[in-house]
Design a protein around this motif. Structure first.
Motif, PDB file in Angstrom:
ATOM      1  N   GLY A  71       0.765  -1.095  -0.010  1.00 30.12           N
ATOM      2  CA  GLY A  71      -0.025   0.080  -0.129  1.00 30.12           C
ATOM      3  C   GLY A  71       0.769   1.337   0.042  1.00 30.12           C
ATOM      4  N   GLU A  72       1.888   1.321   1.064  1.00 30.43           N
ATOM      5  CA  GLU A  72       2.678   2.697   0.873  1.00 30.43           C
ATOM      6  C   GLU A  72       3.331   2.830  -0.332  1.00 30.43           C
ATOM      7  OE1 GLU A  72       3.094   5.104   2.765  1.00 30.43           O
ATOM      8  OE2 GLU A  72       1.379   4.371   3.877  1.00 30.43           O
ATOM      9  N   PHE A  73       3.825   1.811  -0.756  1.00 27.22           N
ATOM     10  CA  PHE A  73       4.430   1.952  -1.986  1.00 27.22           C
ATOM     11  C   PHE A  73       3.585   2.558  -3.210  1.00 27.22           C
ATOM     12  CE2 PHE A  73       7.146  -0.449  -5.677  1.00 27.22           C
ATOM     13  CZ  PHE A  73       8.246   0.497  -5.909  1.00 27.22           C
ATOM     14  N   ARG A  74       2.551   1.911  -3.479  1.00 27.11           N
ATOM     15  CA  ARG A  74       1.521   2.189  -4.471  1.00 27.11           C
ATOM     16  C   ARG A  74       1.267   3.820  -4.211  1.00 27.11           C
ATOM     17  NH1 ARG A  74      -3.352  -1.592  -3.761  1.00 27.11           N
ATOM     18  NH2 ARG A  74      -3.971  -1.011  -5.991  1.00 27.11           N
ATOM     19  N   LYS A  75       1.115   4.226  -2.847  1.00 30.33           N
ATOM     20  CA  LYS A  75       0.754   5.659  -2.643  1.00 30.33           C
ATOM     21  C   LYS A  75       1.729   6.448  -3.207  1.00 30.33           C
ATOM     22  CE  LYS A  75      -1.829   5.171   1.419  1.00 30.33           C
ATOM     23  NZ  LYS A  75      -2.007   5.224   2.905  1.00 30.33           N
ATOM     24  N   ARG A  80       4.369   9.794  -7.493  1.00 29.43           N
ATOM     25  CA  ARG A  80       5.402  10.105  -8.523  1.00 29.43           C
ATOM     26  C   ARG A  80       4.914  10.466  -9.984  1.00 29.43           C
ATOM     27  NH1 ARG A  80      10.123   8.692  -7.340  1.00 29.43           N
ATOM     28  NH2 ARG A  80      11.727   8.820  -8.942  1.00 29.43           N
ATOM     29  N   MET A  81       3.590   9.695 -10.027  1.00 31.30           N
ATOM     30  CA  MET A  81       2.945   9.963 -11.467  1.00 31.30           C
ATOM     31  C   MET A  81       2.467  11.249 -11.793  1.00 31.30           C
ATOM     32  SD  MET A  81       3.346   6.850 -13.079  1.00 31.30           S
ATOM     33  CE  MET A  81       2.462   7.558 -14.616  1.00 31.30           C
ATOM     34  N   CYS A  89      -3.964   9.933 -11.127  1.00 32.48           N
ATOM     35  CA  CYS A  89      -4.317   8.499 -10.970  1.00 32.48           C
ATOM     36  C   CYS A  89      -4.597   8.436  -9.417  1.00 32.48           C
ATOM     37  CB  CYS A  89      -3.716   7.803 -11.768  1.00 32.48           C
ATOM     38  SG  CYS A  89      -2.081   7.404 -10.779  1.00 32.48           S
ATOM     39  N   SER A  90      -5.319   7.487  -9.207  1.00 26.29           N
ATOM     40  CA  SER A  90      -5.508   6.907  -7.587  1.00 26.29           C
ATOM     41  C   SER A  90      -4.473   5.917  -7.595  1.00 26.29           C
ATOM     42  CB  SER A  90      -6.949   6.471  -7.659  1.00 26.29           C
ATOM     43  OG  SER A  90      -7.319   5.434  -7.970  1.00 26.29           O
ATOM     44  N   THR A  91      -4.508   5.545  -6.170  1.00 27.90           N
ATOM     45  CA  THR A  91      -3.651   4.404  -5.820  1.00 27.90           C
ATOM     46  C   THR A  91      -4.294   2.937  -6.400  1.00 27.90           C
ATOM     47  OG1 THR A  91      -2.982   5.528  -3.912  1.00 27.90           O
ATOM     48  CG2 THR A  91      -2.470   3.164  -3.914  1.00 27.90           C
TER      49      THR A  91
END
Lengths: 395, 395
Positions: A71-75, A80-81, A89-91
């Motif tokens: 989760g934290e990485f996706r956030k 970054r995106m 975009c969303s997580t």
């Protein structure tokens, strides 16, 4: 003898693979790979990163995790995106992958039925061709110039072939040519593809390694119809051995991607994802990328200056504004694959250009990598290449 | 709407997946997963392991690596195969995989053309079914009793269907049943399959977690014709989040496996492989496995004793001699999927047995996991299950 599937029987060793094997000897100055410079890997920092992961999360960091990713990485990737690639975009639109190679493989399975058509820049990344091949696609190369794919040509090709499902592109510092698409071309590209029922795979492993060019909005940021899948990678800006990439895609693709990834490897290393995420929290990733960029810029300059000095005048090359590669063009009658043994005899190596063309042909090119070689070896290697080229061309 | 491949359209969420989602709430005593006990993960040791990797190998540990795997790790696995599984093989016969799920996926692509037949124990591991599904195979379930697959039945099935290419088996502490094949059955199995042109996938993730049974030679160790592919995993004896597995196979399969894995993810995390390899060099892996085994044995005993105490007499269950699961059989008219909402209302969960049968049917079973739950929660959870079962069966 094991009875293999029809697909397995098509997995053959190429002649070039055999040649590339020879470039791995230590005495060879090899410009053949695409490896980042290991001397910049933040090894000391990683000791602290790993300790922090174990102390903060303990067993959770090494237990099974969600297929979608940590989760934290996706956030972080979501941020970054936005910050780097202009993409809102969303997580939930993000899935972490076992390198961007896995993204290519999974997406090809989700988007292609056997025998359908993939469009690519001409030339394009051989690893993508490898990932698409299990679908036995037809490849059509779209004419490409120094500003990217030519939209009018793309339009004609799309209009003429309704078996096209996927357009694979590397708009930033392309592999192998080093070319970057202009903003105008990107906008025109999106206008064209919006007229057709196709999915665009935007592969961007080099986008953050830029030397003398402003950020240009990614295709994904210009995409209003959910037609672009963005593929990112940590292999060139961080640690390739961790095998970390990600995709950004529409919810329909994300849903299928996660279901299929579960069958493919259950999920990407939970610890590896934390290594990247904690590094970004504990250290200055942007400073790290600047360090990489400064070194590679210097190496690009040295390589290009050496080529200008040592190569025959009839040989041209690209001057990449970012990324890891330059693309060398020989006079049309000269076969770069045939010259390889002569280069290897001088202990210098490149990748012959033929394998970057999915339909074969054009053998008068080769790709040079400058990120993985100290400056004096670059000069010496290019000098030796120049001698081989002079001998072949001046004869 | 993205136009997806025919294959992607078959990737659907199952009702059971939705049910299992509900088991993830912290208040639920879930026997549904297959997770190892995180309290035994060697977290303190891993801090030293990671530091040793960085200090010994530096950047090499996080650079791109060989698709086949990290040399030292493959050497360890070669020794492990000999010491633990009676298999004489060379390092070249081994490829490291991103978990054994990846091995299953890749092997299914290498061995199956679409629509060919896979034989399995009945029931069998749902993750294998997931990995095979992209080939749209026909599944044939081979009658299986408490000593394993029944060789005479297998022989009949093989003789009658020449589209059979793969036999997938878990001879040690099977998932979901917990059953272990006897040596006699293994020998008879090899005798039967040697008569046919098929490949056996021997999946052995639980083989080192044995409670009250001597080591039995693996099928691979009895294989004289290169027909068995052995699949191993570090997920149950070490750290599942690292995603580390391996295969042992004949040279023909290894060759194709490596070529295809290159297209799938280039290679397994180079750092993750070193984490396992260094741990094995620096610490006593066998002592670690004994610790796991001792804990799980205790949990199995408590779960089986609790089931004997709280379940209705018409409910039977397996008493596994190793591994992570017991398999519960209800009277034939009782549907374990239909009982799930009642269990969830009591905050207790299992995996309904239906999904372990590739062709569906038999719904009067469920699988319980005991490795991931403290002892008092096992007792409490089984007690609640017993109440639900009594209410359903005594009515």
């Amino acid at each position: 003898m094991t009875r293999l599937s029809g697909f397995a029987q098509t997995l053959k060793a190429s002649d070039i693979a055999a040649l590339l094997k020879l470039t791995e000897k230590p005495e060879v100055i090899s410009f053949a790979g695409g490896l980042p410079a290991p001397e910049l890997f933040p090894i000391e920092e990683m000791k602290s990163v790993d300790t922090a992961i174990y102390e903060t999360e303990g067993s959770k960091a090494v237990q099974y995790g969600l297929t979608e990713g940590y989760g934290e990485f996706r956030k972080q990737l979501q941020k970054r995106m936005k910050d780097k690639f202009f993409v809102d975009c969303s997580t939930e639109d993000i899935v972490v992958t076992t390198g961007s190679q896995q993204a290519l493989f999974i997406l090809s399975q989700l988007l292609l039925d056997e025998g359908q058509t993939v469009l690519m820049e001409s030339p394009s990344y051989m690893g993508a061709i490898m990932a698409f091949n299990p679908r036995w696609p037809k490849y059509t190369e779209v004419p490409t110039d120094e500003a990217g794919m030519i939209p009018e040509e793309l339009d004609k090709i799309l209009a003429a072939d309704d078996s096209i499902r996927v357009i694979y592109v590397i708009p930033e510092f392309q592999n192998p040519t080093g070319i970057t698409w202009s903003l105008e071309r990107r906008k025109a590209f999106i206008e064209v593809i919006n007229k057709y029922d196709v999915t665009v795979l935007e592969d961007n492993p080099y986008g953050e390694i830029r030397y003398d060019i402003e950020r240009i909005p990614s295709l994904k940021s210009l995409d209003t119809q959910g037609k672009v899948v963005y593929m990112g990678s940590f292999s060139k800006i961080f640690l390739p051995g961790l095998r970390l990439g990600w995709i950004v895609a529409n919810p329909q693709i994300i849903d299928k991607f996660v279901k299929f990834k579960q069958a493919v490897d259950l999920g990407t290393s939970t610890f590896g994802q934390r290594q990247a995420a904690y590094y970004c929290n504990m250290y200055d990733m942007e400073a790290h990328i600047r360090k990489i960029t400064d070194l590679y810029r210097k190496r690009r300059d040295i390589m290009c200056a050496s080529m200008a000095k040592y190569f025959p005048d009839s040989v041209t090359f690209t001057y990449p504004k970012g990324g890891l590669f330059t693309w060398v063009t020989l006079p049309e009658h000269v076969d770069a694959t045939a010259l390889m043994p002569k280069c290897l005899a001088r202990n210098v190596a490149y990748v012959p250009g033929g394998i970057f063309y999915p339909n074969g042909g054009r053998r008068n090119h080769f790709r040079l990598n400058y990120s993985n070689m100290p400056e004096e070896r670059i000069v010496e290697g290019v000098k030796r290449l120049g001698e081989v080229l002079h001998a072949a061309l001046d004869a």
